[in-house]
Design a protein around this motif. Sequence first.
Motif, PDB file in Angstrom:
ATOM      1  N   UNK A  57       0.846  -1.187   0.000  1.00 20.18           N
ATOM      2  CA  UNK A  57       0.000   0.000   0.000  1.00 20.18           C
ATOM      3  C   UNK A  57       0.887   1.245   0.000  1.00 20.18           C
ATOM      4  N   UNK A  58       0.487   2.260  -0.765  1.00 22.91           N
ATOM      5  CA  UNK A  58       1.271   3.496  -0.786  1.00 22.91           C
ATOM      6  C   UNK A  58       1.341   4.065   0.638  1.00 22.91           C
ATOM      7  N   UNK A  59       2.529   4.497   1.084  1.00 20.59           N
ATOM      8  CA  UNK A  59       2.664   4.978   2.469  1.00 20.59           C
ATOM      9  C   UNK A  59       1.690   6.086   2.841  1.00 20.59           C
ATOM     10  N   UNK A  60       1.389   6.992   1.902  1.00 17.18           N
ATOM     11  CA  UNK A  60       0.433   8.055   2.209  1.00 17.18           C
ATOM     12  C   UNK A  60      -0.956   7.477   2.466  1.00 17.18           C
ATOM     13  N   UNK A  61      -1.358   6.482   1.679  1.00 17.83           N
ATOM     14  CA  UNK A  61      -2.654   5.841   1.910  1.00 17.83           C
ATOM     15  C   UNK A  61      -2.660   5.093   3.237  1.00 17.83           C
ATOM     16  N   UNK A  62      -1.555   4.453   3.553  1.00 15.74           N
ATOM     17  CA  UNK A  62      -1.467   3.739   4.832  1.00 15.74           C
ATOM     18  C   UNK A  62      -1.612   4.696   6.006  1.00 15.74           C
ATOM     19  N   UNK A  63      -0.935   5.829   5.923  1.00 17.25           N
ATOM     20  CA  UNK A  63      -1.017   6.781   7.027  1.00 17.25           C
ATOM     21  C   UNK A  63      -2.371   7.458   7.086  1.00 17.25           C
ATOM     22  N   UNK A  64      -3.005   7.652   5.934  1.00 12.77           N
ATOM     23  CA  UNK A  64      -4.351   8.220   5.951  1.00 12.77           C
ATOM     24  C   UNK A  64      -5.311   7.288   6.668  1.00 12.77           C
ATOM     25  N   UNK A  65      -5.282   6.010   6.316  1.00 11.17           N
ATOM     26  CA  UNK A  65      -6.172   5.049   6.962  1.00 11.17           C
ATOM     27  C   UNK A  65      -5.897   4.981   8.460  1.00 11.17           C
ATOM     28  N   UNK A  66      -4.609   4.972   8.833  1.00 11.88           N
ATOM     29  CA  UNK A  66      -4.238   4.922  10.246  1.00 11.88           C
ATOM     30  C   UNK A  66      -4.762   6.134  10.985  1.00 11.88           C
ATOM     31  N   UNK A  67      -4.592   7.297  10.394  1.00  9.78           N
ATOM     32  CA  UNK A  67      -5.041   8.532  11.024  1.00  9.78           C
ATOM     33  C   UNK A  67      -6.544   8.525  11.256  1.00  9.78           C
ATOM     34  N   UNK A  68      -7.282   8.140  10.238  1.00 13.45           N
ATOM     35  CA  UNK A  68      -8.744   8.137  10.348  1.00 13.45           C
ATOM     36  C   UNK A  68      -9.194   7.221  11.483  1.00 13.45           C
ATOM     37  N   UNK A  69      -8.603   6.028  11.570  1.00 11.22           N
ATOM     38  CA  UNK A  69      -9.008   5.053  12.584  1.00 11.22           C
ATOM     39  C   UNK A  69      -8.580   5.496  13.982  1.00 11.22           C
ATOM     40  N   UNK A  70      -7.325   5.957  14.120  1.00 11.15           N
ATOM     41  CA  UNK A  70      -6.813   6.352  15.434  1.00 11.15           C
ATOM     42  C   UNK A  70      -7.539   7.578  15.965  1.00 11.15           C
ATOM     43  N   UNK A  71      -7.692   8.610  15.142  1.00 12.77           N
ATOM     44  CA  UNK A  71      -8.370   9.831  15.586  1.00 12.77           C
ATOM     45  C   UNK A  71      -9.817   9.528  15.954  1.00 12.77           C
ATOM     46  N   UNK A  72     -10.482   8.702  15.151  1.00 13.52           N
ATOM     47  CA  UNK A  72     -11.867   8.355  15.445  1.00 13.52           C
ATOM     48  C   UNK A  72     -11.973   7.613  16.779  1.00 13.52           C
ATOM     49  N   UNK A  73     -11.059   6.675  17.034  1.00 12.72           N
ATOM     50  CA  UNK A  73     -11.111   5.907  18.273  1.00 12.72           C
ATOM     51  C   UNK A  73     -10.870   6.810  19.485  1.00 12.72           C
ATOM     52  N   UNK A  74      -9.917   7.738  19.374  1.00 20.57           N
ATOM     53  CA  UNK A  74      -9.648   8.650  20.483  1.00 20.57           C
ATOM     54  C   UNK A  74     -10.843   9.557  20.736  1.00 20.57           C
ATOM     55  N   UNK A  75     -11.479  10.025  19.680  1.00 18.69           N
ATOM     56  CA  UNK A  75     -12.687  10.831  19.848  1.00 18.69           C
ATOM     57  C   UNK A  75     -13.781  10.042  20.568  1.00 18.69           C
ATOM     58  N   UNK A  76     -13.926   8.768  20.207  1.00 17.61           N
ATOM     59  CA  UNK A  76     -14.932   7.925  20.847  1.00 17.61           C
ATOM     60  C   UNK A  76     -14.594   7.682  22.311  1.00 17.61           C
ATOM     61  N   UNK A  77     -13.305   7.453  22.596  1.00 18.40           N
ATOM     62  CA  UNK A  77     -12.884   7.104  23.946  1.00 18.40           C
ATOM     63  C   UNK A  77     -12.816   8.310  24.871  1.00 18.40           C
ATOM     64  N   UNK A  78     -12.150   9.367  24.447  1.00 16.36           N
ATOM     65  CA  UNK A  78     -11.908  10.517  25.320  1.00 16.36           C
ATOM     66  C   UNK A  78     -13.144  11.405  25.440  1.00 16.36           C
ATOM     67  N   UNK A  79     -13.806  11.648  24.330  1.00 18.57           N
ATOM     68  CA  UNK A  79     -14.932  12.576  24.349  1.00 18.57           C
ATOM     69  C   UNK A  79     -16.289  11.879  24.309  1.00 18.57           C
ATOM     70  N   UNK A  80     -16.304  10.572  24.135  1.00 16.27           N
ATOM     71  CA  UNK A  80     -17.575   9.852  24.102  1.00 16.27           C
ATOM     72  C   UNK A  80     -18.441  10.220  22.923  1.00 16.27           C
ATOM     73  N   UNK A  81     -17.798  10.629  21.810  1.00 14.86           N
ATOM     74  CA  UNK A  81     -18.534  11.019  20.607  1.00 14.86           C
ATOM     75  C   UNK A  81     -19.356   9.834  20.092  1.00 14.86           C
ATOM     76  N   UNK A  82     -20.683   9.989  20.061  1.00 17.21           N
ATOM     77  CA  UNK A  82     -21.553   8.861  19.714  1.00 17.21           C
ATOM     78  C   UNK A  82     -21.360   8.404  18.280  1.00 17.21           C
TER      79      UNK A  82
END
Length: 376
Positions: free
Chosen positions: A318-343
């Motif tokens: 996978x192109x490194x930029x695509x890999x980091x994009x997918x990682x960013x989307x998943x990690x940021x979303x999980x932190x938003x769900x965990x820290x802020x309880x974003x439904x």
Amino acid sequence: MHVSGDYDSRIRDPYVPESSRICAFELAYYGDRSGGRYPEIAPEWLTKPVDGSFLGLRSDGFDSAVRQRELGFSMDSLPVRGVAYVPDGSAPAPVVVIVHGSHPEQAPVYEGYGYLCRPLAEKGYIVLSVDENFLNDCWSGWIKRGEMEARGWLVLKHLEQLRRWNETPGHPLFGRVDLSKVALVGHSRGGRAMSLAFKFNSMSGYSGPDGRYEKFDFGFGIRTVAGIASYDDYLFQGNRGPELTDVDYLAVFGSHDLDVFYPSALRTYFGVRFSPASGFHMKQAFCIYRATHAGFNSMCGYDLSFPLRLLVNNRNNLHPEDQRQATCVVVVNFIEASIRGNRRAIAEVRDYRLLGAGLPYNYYMSLAEFSDERII
């Protein structure tokens, strides 16, 4: 497993949609004046070294001398340095700490996670990308004892430094830090270090291999631990290592990882336990097809060193930029769900396909478990 994303409908910013940004941010380097391997980086905020000798850090005499001369540290004087991403505003902000793995000590690889730091800062988090390069393998040798414990303990010393700045009138972070909402993110050995940091955080002290006892007084509000291509050194010791209890846990890994070629983060994922009285918790394991180990850091090129990398066909990765994009989307979303309880973010953890076009066109696999679910 699901194919997600559409090359023709990518968002303008490869990491975060414009509509989700809420604030600007500033960068500040912190550390001591020595600069270590990177004398060109002048710290804006000064810190003092910490004594980690109780951890029993040990390397041979030649390697120890080289590290002190070239990397700027000794076992009893470990630097506390890195870069802070600080969002605008005056209200206390939650904290995310990011730690790298064992990459070449010549490069400041802690700067290779800007793709995570920037969108998190734009969402109002204070983000620290920590420099622990001085603990990595060096041309002169490697640390033979206490390395993983030191990586985890140092993370908490960075949070301690944040606490001091938060209580220091006149400092830019005075009254700005919410240490009751902390997320830890680690790549490779940094992933295991974050699990150890979570365990150390609730301990009253620690006895090193030489019998020295160090009293702990951390007690930070660590709500989230994330391991990216996490390295599990306990796999080779015949045990599971420290199990995590009552914390939200995310494991992200790639199918084409030639460094940590086994999904060791799954061992931690399956070991996470939720007690009935602890409130709502969740865990997720997310596999990115064709993702490599080095691709999670923008400053690392290959999973294998020269000349072994010449034997590997990397064309289908996978192109490194695509890999980091997918990682960013998943990690940021999980932190938003965990820290802020974003439904909405919690719903996207349950079904990652709701993330939509934020994920590049690729195959993905996801496991998720929630404390409010019961298997019958």
